[in-house]
Design an enzyme around this catalytic site. Structure first.
Site, PDB file in Angstrom:
ATOM      1  CD  GLU A 156      -2.890  -1.240   2.351  1.00  0.00           C
ATOM      2  OE1 GLU A 156      -2.805  -0.379   3.244  1.00  0.00           O
ATOM      3  OE2 GLU A 156      -3.755  -2.130   2.352  1.00  0.00           O
ATOM      4  CD  GLU A 261      -4.615  -8.120   1.689  1.00  0.00           C
ATOM      5  OE1 GLU A 261      -5.474  -7.395   2.226  1.00  0.00           O
ATOM      6  OE2 GLU A 261      -3.397  -7.874   1.757  1.00  0.00           O
TER       7      GLU A 261
HETATM    8  C1  XIL Z   1      -6.318  -6.696   8.221  1.00  0.00           C
HETATM    9  C2  XIL Z   1      -6.671  -7.898   9.078  1.00  0.00           C
HETATM   10  O1  XIL Z   1      -7.583  -8.711   8.375  1.00  0.00           O
HETATM   11  C3  XIL Z   1      -7.273  -7.455  10.388  1.00  0.00           C
HETATM   12  O2  XIL Z   1      -7.445  -8.570  11.262  1.00  0.00           O
HETATM   13  C4  XIL Z   1      -6.392  -6.406  11.064  1.00  0.00           C
HETATM   14  O3  XIL Z   1      -7.049  -5.907  12.208  1.00  0.00           O
HETATM   15  C5  XIL Z   1      -6.079  -5.260  10.112  1.00  0.00           C
HETATM   16  O4  XIL Z   1      -5.506  -5.783   8.921  1.00  0.00           O
HETATM   17  N1  XIL Z   1      -4.893  -4.812   3.697  1.00  0.00           N
HETATM   18  C6  XIL Z   1      -3.919  -5.686   4.119  1.00  0.00           C
HETATM   19  C7  XIL Z   1      -4.209  -6.620   5.232  1.00  0.00           C
HETATM   20  O5  XIL Z   1      -2.841  -5.768   3.483  1.00  0.00           O
HETATM   21  O6  XIL Z   1      -3.054  -6.885   6.003  1.00  0.00           O
HETATM   22  C8  XIL Z   1      -5.306  -6.108   6.125  1.00  0.00           C
HETATM   23  O7  XIL Z   1      -5.605  -7.129   7.080  1.00  0.00           O
HETATM   24  C9  XIL Z   1      -6.523  -5.732   5.303  1.00  0.00           C
HETATM   25  C10 XIL Z   1      -6.177  -4.640   4.317  1.00  0.00           C
END
Ligand code: XIL
Length: 375
Positions: A156, A261
């Protein structure tokens, strides 16, 4: 004669069971096309959540830590690492014969503040921050050398408009922090694949910025294998066309693609295209399905899942892995983000740990596609 027919029946049964086996899970149905993975947490890995643990072991061919390899949990103080959870995740993947990805080395979020604090509480100098990045990356990547297929090296770094996110890494080191991270990761494990990962990659300005980054990394002689498209999706955006346009651009840039994701929120989105890190307050209108999802809405979600999965399959020559961000609707991060306390339904398994009907449809679709690749 009698024996022969028994053998014949046994062979038929065996063939039939092999055939059902072959289409039993998404992990199996996508074999030779791409890995099919999920994010895991410690309740699952430790077996405290036995039902989800069993689902992960049987349904997926790859896993990634949802939180436990991020800088904050793994390196909370400059002289202290917490390896326990990450070690257990490595063992869990080995036990289940799953490919493991590392997530993530450098990110503006879930990073401890000590990284950025220098002498007398002043901001760390570029030299100090760069050295801390080097030590962090060498320690983490080095420990799991040979056990982790590839790392989300930087997560990001861009805004949706394509400008660099004004993170502390960027403020102190400028855009070169990304190059340093890729360099250090490659030094620590020359065989590991290295990825850049981001959300809203379907947004053209952001995708263009990522393509430019890929070019710059390659021009500097640095390794980058793939771009991770997080693919946190909503009911309207991104469109299939927008996702496909981003795949075309990335493919043309000479990198592979990972869907890292994936989830499709069924709830109303408080932002379409706004900054994903914004938080919003709760209202009943934004949480409409506490008593269940109406059939027409469910049908729309099913179609969206299938349309997107169809697109992933269409690009299986460059997509190496599709990972969903969680296992059941119960455990999804979307119940708490970007609005706390909602009830979302974005996963492949429901709140009773039951596989949703969409999974069988996805398996059928995967089997329809001829396997092309792979390197
Ligand atoms: C999220 C997790 O799912 C949560 O449990 C945590 O509280 C915050 O992070 N982008 C990413 C992930 O790269 O690491 C994030 O994961 C969601 C957004």
């Amino acid at each position: 004669m009698k024996h022969k027919s028994i053998y014949a029946i046994a062979a038929m049964c065996c063939l039939a069971s092999v055939q059902t086996m072959a289409q039993k899970t998404l992990g199996e149905a996508t074999k030779g096309k791409f890995l099919f993975g999920t994010a895991v947490n410690m309740q699952q890995v430790n077996g405290v959540n036995a039902a989800e643990s069993a689902i992960i072991a049987s349904e997926f061919s790859a896993i990634v830590a949802e939180n436990d390899m991020k800088p904050q949990p793994i390196h909370p103080a400059e002289d202290r690492f917490n390896w326990d959870n990450a070690d257990k995740i490595v063992a869990f993947a080995e036990k289940n014969k799953q490919t493991l990805t590392g997530h993530c080395l450098i990110w503006h979020s879930q990073v401890p503040n000590w990284f950025f604090v220098g002498e007398d509480g002043k901001p760390a100098t570029p030299e100090v921050l760069k050295e801390r990045m080097r030590k962090h990356i060498h320690a983490v990547v080095g420990r799991y050398k040979g056990k982790i297929k590839g790392w989300d090296v930087v997560n990001e770094a861009f805004e949706d408009n394509g400008s660099y996110r004004n993170s502390k890494f960027y403020q102190i080191l400028g855009k070169d922090f990304i190059k340093y991270a890729f360099q250090f990761a490659h030094e620590a494990d020359p065989n590991a694949e290295l990825y850049y990962n981001d959300y809203n990659v379907e947004t053209p300005s952001k995708c263009d910025a990522i393509v430019q980054l890929v070019k710059e990394l390659k021009a500097a002689g640095l390794r980058i294998d793939a771009v991770g498209s997080q693919s946190h999706m909503h009911m309207i955006n991104p469109t299939v066309e927008a996702a496909e346009a981003s795949f075309k651009k990335l493919k043309a840039a000479g990198v592979h693609i990972l869907i890292t994701e994936w989830d499709i929120s069924i709830l109303p989105s408080p932002y379409e295209g706004a900054n994903i890190s914004t938080n919003f307050s709760y209202s009943k209108e934004m949480d409409p399905y506490r008593d269940g999802v109406p059939a027409d809405v469910q049908a729309k979600w099913n179609k969206r899942m299938l349309d997107m999965f169809n697109l992933f399959l269409k690009y299986d020559d460059v997509i190496d892995r599709v990972t969903v961000w969680g296992v059941t609707d119960n455990g999804t991060w979307l119940n708490g983000f970007p609005i706390r306390g909602r009830m979302d339904y974005p996963m492949l398994f429901d709140r009773n740990n039951k596989r949703k009907p969409i999974v069988d449809q996805m398996i059928k679709l995967a089997k329809k596609y001829k396997t092309i690749k792979k390197k």
